[in-house]
Design a protein around this motif. Structure first.
Motif, short mmCIF file in Angstrom:
data_model
loop_
_atom_site.label_atom_id
_atom_site.label_comp_id
_atom_site.label_asym_id
_atom_site.label_seq_id
_atom_site.Cartn_x
_atom_site.Cartn_y
_atom_site.Cartn_z
N PRO B 244 0.82 -1.21 0.00
CA PRO B 244 0.00 0.00 0.00
C PRO B 244 0.86 1.26 0.00
N ARG B 245 0.47 2.20 -0.83
CA ARG B 245 1.22 3.47 -0.94
C ARG B 245 0.22 4.62 -0.85
N SER B 246 0.69 5.72 -0.40
CA SER B 246 -0.16 6.90 -0.28
C SER B 246 0.19 7.88 -1.40
N PHE B 247 -0.77 8.50 -1.96
CA PHE B 247 -0.51 9.51 -2.99
C PHE B 247 -1.60 10.57 -2.95
N THR B 248 -1.40 11.68 -3.64
CA THR B 248 -2.35 12.80 -3.60
C THR B 248 -2.99 12.99 -4.97
N LEU B 249 -4.32 13.13 -4.94
CA LEU B 249 -5.05 13.39 -6.19
C LEU B 249 -5.62 14.79 -6.11
N ASN B 250 -5.71 15.47 -7.25
CA ASN B 250 -6.40 16.77 -7.22
C ASN B 250 -7.61 16.76 -8.14
N SER B 251 -8.43 17.79 -8.00
CA SER B 251 -9.73 17.79 -8.68
C SER B 251 -9.60 17.80 -10.20
N ASN B 252 -8.52 18.41 -10.70
CA ASN B 252 -8.36 18.43 -12.17
C ASN B 252 -8.14 17.03 -12.72
N GLU B 253 -7.44 16.22 -11.92
CA GLU B 253 -7.21 14.83 -12.36
C GLU B 253 -8.53 14.07 -12.41
N ILE B 254 -9.36 14.31 -11.44
CA ILE B 254 -10.66 13.63 -11.41
C ILE B 254 -11.50 14.11 -12.59
#
Lengths: 320, 345
Positions: B244-254
């Motif tokens: 398991p790894r943690s990462f950050t998503l932003n709204s533009n990617e969604i």
């Protein structure tokens, strides 16, 4: 004065509410046309919102949506609170929630409908009433004396119908007449149920006519009785005795006035039947040839007139 | 006969049997139940039993041991697993009735996708019957949504409603209590989640579950680019390393991830407008399109449709419950006037 203020208050509030939007829009130097183009809304709608008028907008549902979009575009915080404020000022609007069918396709009559209920009850009571009445007339109910008066007249009329000719000739009219007044009701005859008044009157007249006729010819009647010398007594209510001897095998069925079977069996050669029952007796004899002798209340009775293809069917006493 | 007696102790219900959530509106009350359409089945030997239903079962989704399977019995707006749906409805119906004296036997109005087949409708009806309903009525989902949103459906003017549900998106033009044009796209919130999962796998090489995808969508999902940027920290299993790894998503990617399903919805709306008779189209152009359903809560989706069509678009008040509330209203109408919107088949 106070009332006027209260009446004016919503309008004032609405105007104030709209004015705040206008000031925010102007502070961001956005023209109303620009805002309308941004929201794809007619400029007129935005003017209505800013002036606090609901009339120019389609309905509250749409007004709320437009205001929400407008507030969002202007970047105002607390959109929900602002919209709620607007709704509180203007109310929910009349068109909201008033959905009607275009046409009333089928008006459903529910079982709970009071009219339907009433009708059902009346129907059930009527059925109950009719059945009780029928039962009373058929079987005399709890007490034979409680039978309706009309039936007494009917009985009397049937008795007099028979009496008009037979009784006078046989001289039994004097015996028959008292039955009109004080005889107990004969249940067997009473199934001719409804006696309307006309018939009652008619029998009343008949009775009078008969009374007159009897009064006019008492002597001849008595003479007739004396001449005849017959011991036959045709009291309608007196039990009838029947006896028959057989010379061959024969089926005999005898029912009394109540419909009860007094005798229902095969009789052979040399055998006999002796029956006493309530009048009228209904008699069926399978083979007229097989009857050696037939006595009705002790007197010999000729069966020949009642025989049809060797089968005898008759009711005693014989009515014309 | 027994059902009739039991019916005396039951309230009429309007059920929005959705792919994602089931809502029940009790007549003369309000929405009394809003739970995910999930059932957890426990298998012991050959015997199957219901372990949990609704929110409890949803928490189990993707986290179950071998003996338990969490199932979503509805797929694309229609029944995928008949028996499980029946069990679920049975549970929900008994849950909204307080009395335990008699098994409830209510009259039930169920909302169905407008393009569902006779077989699918029959399945829904049968399963509601199996769950104890004494009478089942069906109503088209967009019609119920429009009534619930408060649109003037009985007027001789066109109203357009777009109901973006979990499994389907229903688009309908309504006038005079009837559907003039309706289309149903088997695309909804669930598909959005799938696209997010695919996007994350492709771009981050990590695998996330449906529940996580749903959370991402709800928190930072957007349908139209805006100046605001939202971010979210997500944990998923890295496919290459298996850890398991943690990462950050932003709204533009969604936004990028959702491009495909969103454009399909926009396309469906456009084609509905194309098919719409001109008089009704002008009514719609004047007043706008109304969005309902959980999908309407996706940030800026109204903006997207408005930009694409050039029409005003509004989101209904409380879009999640519109269908159930509309169904409830139709049920009330049914008794008063024999509402023509409701069908038996």
């Amino acid at each position: 004065m106070n009332n006027e203020e209260q009446e004016r208050q919503p309008e004032v509030l609405a105007e104030e509410w709209g004015a705040r939007l206008t000031s925010v829009r102007e502070s961001r130097s956005i023209s109303i046309e620009q805002a309308a183009a941004d929201l794809n809304l007619p400029t007129e709608y935005l003017r209505c919102i800013e002036a606090g008028r609901l009339e120019g907008l389609p309905s509250m549902v749409f007004a709320r949506g437009y205001i929400r979009a407008y507030l969002k575009m202007l970047g105002i915080d607390g959109i929900d609170a602002r919209v709620a404020e607007y709704v509180a000022i203007h109310g929910e609007g009349s068109s909201n929630g008033a959905i009607r069918p275009v046409s009333r396709v089928r008006q459903q009559v529910k079982m709970g409908d009071p009219l339907m209920k009433l009708f059902t009850w009346v129907f059930v009571l009527a059925i109950l009433g009719v059945s009780i009445w029928w039962w009373q007339t058929q079987y005399g109910g709890f007490d034979a004396t409680s039978a309706p008066e009309g039936e007494g007249i009917e009985n009397a009329s049937s008795a007099t119908d028979a009496g008009d000719v037979v009784m006078l000739e046989n001289g039994t009219a004097t015996l028959a007449l008292p039955t009109l007044d004080d005889s107990p009701v004969d249940e067997g005859l009473s199934n001719k149920a409804a006696v309307d008044e006309e018939q009652a009157e008619l029998t009343e007249e008949e009775r009078k006519a008969l009374q007159d006729a009897i009064d006019a010819t008492p002597k001849s009647a008595e003479a007739g009785a004396a001449l005849n010398g017959s011991s036959q007594v045709l009291d309608v209510n007196a039990d009838i005795t029947i006896s028959a001897d057989f010379v061959a095998e024969c089926w005999v069925s005898i029912k009394d006035g109540d419909g009860q079977k007094l005798f229902n069996n095969l009789r052979g050669k040399g055998q006999s039947v002796n029956v006493t029952g309530k009048p009228p007796l209904s008699i069926l004899i399978g083979a007229a040839d097989a009857v050696g002798s037939f006595r009705y209340n002790g007197a010999t009775f000729d069966l020949a007139p009642f025989s049809n293809k060797n089968v005898v069917r008759l009711n005693l006493p014989v009515s014309e | 006969m027994l059902k009739k007696i039991r019916g005396l102790f039951s309230s009429d219900l309007s059920i929005d049997l959705g792919t994602a959530n089931t809502l029940i509106y009790v007549r003369d009350k309000d929405i009394v139940l809003d739970e995910p359409s999930v059932v957890a089945i426990r298998q012991t030997g050959n015997q199957k039993s219901v372990a949990a239903v609704g929110a409890d079962a949803k928490r189990m989704l993707g986290r179950t041991p071998g003996s338990i399977t969490a199932i979503r019995p509805m797929k694309d707006g229609v029944i995928a697993d008949f028996h499980v749906t029946e069990k679920m409805l049975q549970y929900f119906i008994s849950k909204v009735h307080d009395t335990n004296f008699l098994t409830p036997s209510p009259r039930v109005l169920v909302c169905v996708p407008c393009k569902s087949t006779q077989v699918e409708r029959r399945a829904i009806k049968e399963s509601a019957m199996g769950a104890g309903a004494r009478e089942v009525y069906l109503i088209d989902e967009p019609m119920a949504a429009a009534i619930g949103a408060g649109l003037p459906v009985d007027e001789a003017s066109g109203s357009m409603v777009v109901d973006i549900g979990g499994g389907t998106t229903e688009i309908a033009v309504i006038s005079l209590n009837g559907i003039v044009y309706a289309d149903s796209v088997r695309l909804g919130g669930d598909r959005f989640d799938e696209y997010i999962v695919t996007y994350v796998r492709r771009n981050y090489g990590s695998l996330i579950g449906d529940s996580t995808a749903e959370r991402i969508k709800q928190e930072i999902g957007t349908a139209y680019p805006s100046s605001e940027m939202h971010e979210i920290d997500v944990r998923g299993r890295n496919l290459a390393e298996g850890i398991p790894r943690s990462f950050t998503l932003n709204s533009n990617e969604i936004l990028e991830a959702l491009q495909e399903p969103l454009s399909a919805i926009v396309q469906a709306v456009k084609s509905a407008l194309e098919q719409c008779p001109p008089e009704l189209a002008s009514d719609i152009a004047e007043r706008g399109i109304v969005l309902t359903g959980g999908g309407a809560l996706l940030r800026n989706i109204d903006r997207l449709i408005s930009e694409e069509t050039g029409l005003p678009v509004i989101v209904a008040e409380d879009p999640l419950t519109c269908v159930a509330r509309g169904g409830g209203r139709a049920l009330e109408m049914l008794d008063k006037h024999g509402f023509e919107l409701v069908s038996h088949d």
